[in-house]
Write a protein that holds these residues in place. Structure first.
Motif, short mmCIF file in Angstrom:
data_model
loop_
_atom_site.label_atom_id
_atom_site.label_comp_id
_atom_site.label_asym_id
_atom_site.label_seq_id
_atom_site.Cartn_x
_atom_site.Cartn_y
_atom_site.Cartn_z
N PRO A 197 0.80 -1.23 0.00
CA PRO A 197 0.00 0.00 0.00
C PRO A 197 0.84 1.28 0.00
CG PRO A 197 -0.10 -1.07 2.14
CD PRO A 197 0.65 -1.99 1.22
N ILE A 198 2.13 1.18 0.25
CA ILE A 198 3.00 2.35 0.27
C ILE A 198 3.64 2.61 -1.09
CG2 ILE A 198 5.02 3.43 1.36
CD1 ILE A 198 2.58 3.12 3.23
N CYS A 199 4.28 1.57 -1.67
CA CYS A 199 5.03 1.78 -2.92
C CYS A 199 4.52 0.98 -4.11
CB CYS A 199 6.50 1.44 -2.68
SG CYS A 199 6.78 -0.33 -2.43
N SER A 200 3.52 0.13 -3.91
CA SER A 200 2.88 -0.68 -4.96
C SER A 200 3.73 -1.84 -5.49
CB SER A 200 2.42 0.20 -6.12
OG SER A 200 1.48 1.14 -5.66
N LYS A 201 4.89 -2.12 -4.88
CA LYS A 201 5.63 -3.33 -5.25
C LYS A 201 4.87 -4.53 -4.68
CE LYS A 201 10.20 -1.20 -5.06
NZ LYS A 201 11.50 -1.20 -4.34
N LEU A 202 5.24 -5.73 -5.11
CA LEU A 202 4.58 -6.92 -4.57
C LEU A 202 4.90 -7.07 -3.09
CD1 LEU A 202 5.01 -9.66 -7.32
CD2 LEU A 202 2.96 -8.38 -6.71
N ALA A 203 3.88 -7.38 -2.30
CA ALA A 203 4.05 -7.57 -0.86
C ALA A 203 4.86 -8.83 -0.58
CB ALA A 203 2.68 -7.66 -0.19
N VAL A 204 5.50 -8.84 0.57
CA VAL A 204 6.32 -9.98 1.01
C VAL A 204 5.67 -10.55 2.26
CG1 VAL A 204 8.59 -10.65 1.86
CG2 VAL A 204 8.39 -8.95 0.06
N VAL A 205 5.61 -11.88 2.36
CA VAL A 205 4.93 -12.53 3.47
C VAL A 205 5.47 -12.03 4.81
CG1 VAL A 205 4.55 -14.75 4.62
CG2 VAL A 205 4.34 -14.57 2.14
N ARG A 206 6.77 -11.90 4.93
CA ARG A 206 7.38 -11.49 6.20
C ARG A 206 6.88 -10.12 6.69
NH1 ARG A 206 13.82 -11.28 7.71
NH2 ARG A 206 13.51 -10.35 9.75
N TYR A 207 6.61 -9.21 5.76
CA TYR A 207 6.19 -7.85 6.12
C TYR A 207 4.74 -7.56 5.70
CZ TYR A 207 11.19 -7.33 6.70
OH TYR A 207 12.49 -7.49 7.09
N HIS A 208 4.00 -8.59 5.41
CA HIS A 208 2.62 -8.44 4.91
C HIS A 208 1.83 -7.42 5.71
CE1 HIS A 208 -0.99 -9.62 2.83
NE2 HIS A 208 -1.60 -9.63 3.99
N PRO A 209 1.16 -6.47 5.10
CA PRO A 209 0.88 -6.36 3.67
C PRO A 209 1.88 -5.49 2.92
CG PRO A 209 -0.43 -4.74 4.82
CD PRO A 209 0.37 -5.51 5.87
#
Length: 64
Positions: free
Chosen positions: A10-22
């Motif tokens: 939601p901040i930079c529109s890159k694909l989210a990573v499970v560790r830092y989801h969302p």
């Protein structure tokens, strides 16, 4: 490792990573936390002056 369904950060529109989801990274998670702490996210609502109307006593006492 990308998050399921390829949801964007939601901040930079890159694909989210499970560790830092969302989010995609710790950096984006920290940016979001900073926005919460600064009060950047606000829910619209009624004026706060209406909340004080429950107690008409001006000296701070509660009437029974």
């Amino acid at each position: 490792m990308a998050a399921p369904a390829g949801k964007p950060c939601p901040i930079c529109s890159k694909l989210a990573v499970v560790r830092y989801h969302p989010f995609c990274s710790k950096r984006c998670a920290d940016i979001d936390l900073g926005r919460w702490l600064k009060g950047a996210y606000v829910m619209p609502g009624d004026d706060e002056a209406g909340l004080a109307g429950d107690n008409d006593a001006t000296d701070g006492t509660i009437e029974a």
